[in-house]
Design an enzyme around this catalytic site. Structure first.
Site, PDB file in Angstrom:
ATOM      1  N   LYS A   1      41.191  33.271  33.125  1.00  0.00           N
ATOM      2  CA  LYS A   1      41.628  33.396  34.518  1.00  0.00           C
ATOM      3  C   LYS A   1      40.398  33.350  35.420  1.00  0.00           C
ATOM      4  O   LYS A   1      39.464  34.139  35.251  1.00  0.00           O
ATOM      5  CB  LYS A   1      42.383  34.714  34.669  1.00  0.00           C
ATOM      6  CG  LYS A   1      43.437  34.713  35.748  1.00  0.00           C
ATOM      7  CD  LYS A   1      44.314  35.941  35.600  1.00  0.00           C
ATOM      8  CE  LYS A   1      45.282  36.073  36.752  1.00  0.00           C
ATOM      9  NZ  LYS A   1      45.999  37.352  36.696  1.00  0.00           N
TER      10      LYS A   1
HETATM   11  O1  G3P Z   1      49.030  38.453  38.700  1.00  0.00           O
HETATM   12  C1  G3P Z   1      48.548  38.930  39.914  1.00  0.00           C
HETATM   13  C2  G3P Z   1      49.306  40.148  40.276  1.00  0.00           C
HETATM   14  O2  G3P Z   1      49.047  41.135  39.336  1.00  0.00           O
HETATM   15  C3  G3P Z   1      49.053  40.700  41.610  1.00  0.00           C
HETATM   16  O3  G3P Z   1      50.121  41.522  41.880  1.00  0.00           O
HETATM   17  O4  G3P Z   1      51.381  43.287  43.029  1.00  0.00           O
HETATM   18  O5  G3P Z   1      48.866  43.457  42.749  1.00  0.00           O
HETATM   19  O6  G3P Z   1      49.857  41.829  44.335  1.00  0.00           O
HETATM   20  P1  G3P Z   1      50.042  42.581  43.061  1.00  0.00           P
END
Ligand code: G3P
Length: 218
Positions: A87
């Protein structure tokens, strides 16, 4: 559409796997930290443990922000297991690193994507997956799902093969809409996946079936 679970929590990954609909896992440094995983050896062991649970791609994020560092880290991460996908953040050196990994047969997930322009760059660099963050766009009062649709259209028109991995999913409706708009993958917290199960008519209907069966059979 593929389903990934977006967590580094081994119990949640196991639970998602047991459902029989899981195609992979995505992690990020925040999710690893949330599980209390730190130190290179522990981080590598944790990625290996995830790979042993799930039969599919496991995204492991680099911490470096310079080209050489990303190449060094990514090349080392893929040695953990064949399932590892590197990633890489959507920054200038990240794009160069995506190209290097592509040219060297290493699969990538371009993360922190918030615009169609970034999506084009990542596809041109040969990214395997592209992660637009739906929820974080919604957080600033823009429309994350609209971006998924826009990227899907561009990739279809241009014949790009990078898979759209809808990320930062916050609820079951995000999953349904992303599927409708052409996302190739949704990476979701376990709660959002389980949320897809919910419908009051299912609960009412099941209760009635069981009650009728009991009446007829004692
Ligand atoms: O895969 C990326 C994701 O984990 C981000 O999620 O909820 O932290 O915006 P969030």
């Amino acid at each position: 559409m593929k389903f990934f679970v977006d967590t580094a929590n081994l119990d949640q990954i196991t639970e998602a796997g047991e459902l029989g609909v899981l195609d992979g896992v995505t992690t990020n440094p925040s999710l690893m930290a949330k599980e209390g995983i730190s130190g290179e050896a522990n981080i590598r062991a944790h990625y290996k443990a995830i790979c042993d649970i799930v039969d599919g791609d496991v995204s492991a994020e680099v911490i470096s922000t310079d080209f050489e560092g990303m190449i060094r880290e990514g090349s080392s991460l893929v040695e953990i297991d064949d399932q590892i996908v590197v990633k890489v953040p959507m920054i200038k050196d990240g794009v160069k690193a995506l190209r290097w990994f592509t040219d060297n047969g290493i699969r990538t997930n371009c993360t922190l994507v918030f615009s169609a322009g970034q999506a084009i760059l990542a596809a041109k660099a040969g990214a395997t997956y592209l992660s637009p963050f739906i929820g974080r766009i919604d957080d600033i009062n823009w429309d994350g799902l609209e971006l998924i649709g826009q990227i899907a259209e561009i990739y279809a028109v241009q014949g790009f093969t990078t898979e759209i991995l809808a990320a930062s999913i916050r609820n079951p409706l995000h999953i349904v809409r992303a599927a409708e708009l052409g996302a190739d993958v949704c990476t979701c917290p376990l709660n959002s996946i389980l949320g897809l199960l919910n419908h009051p008519l299912t609960d009412i209907g099941l209760e009635k079936f069981l009650a009728d069966h009991k009446k007829a059979n004692g």
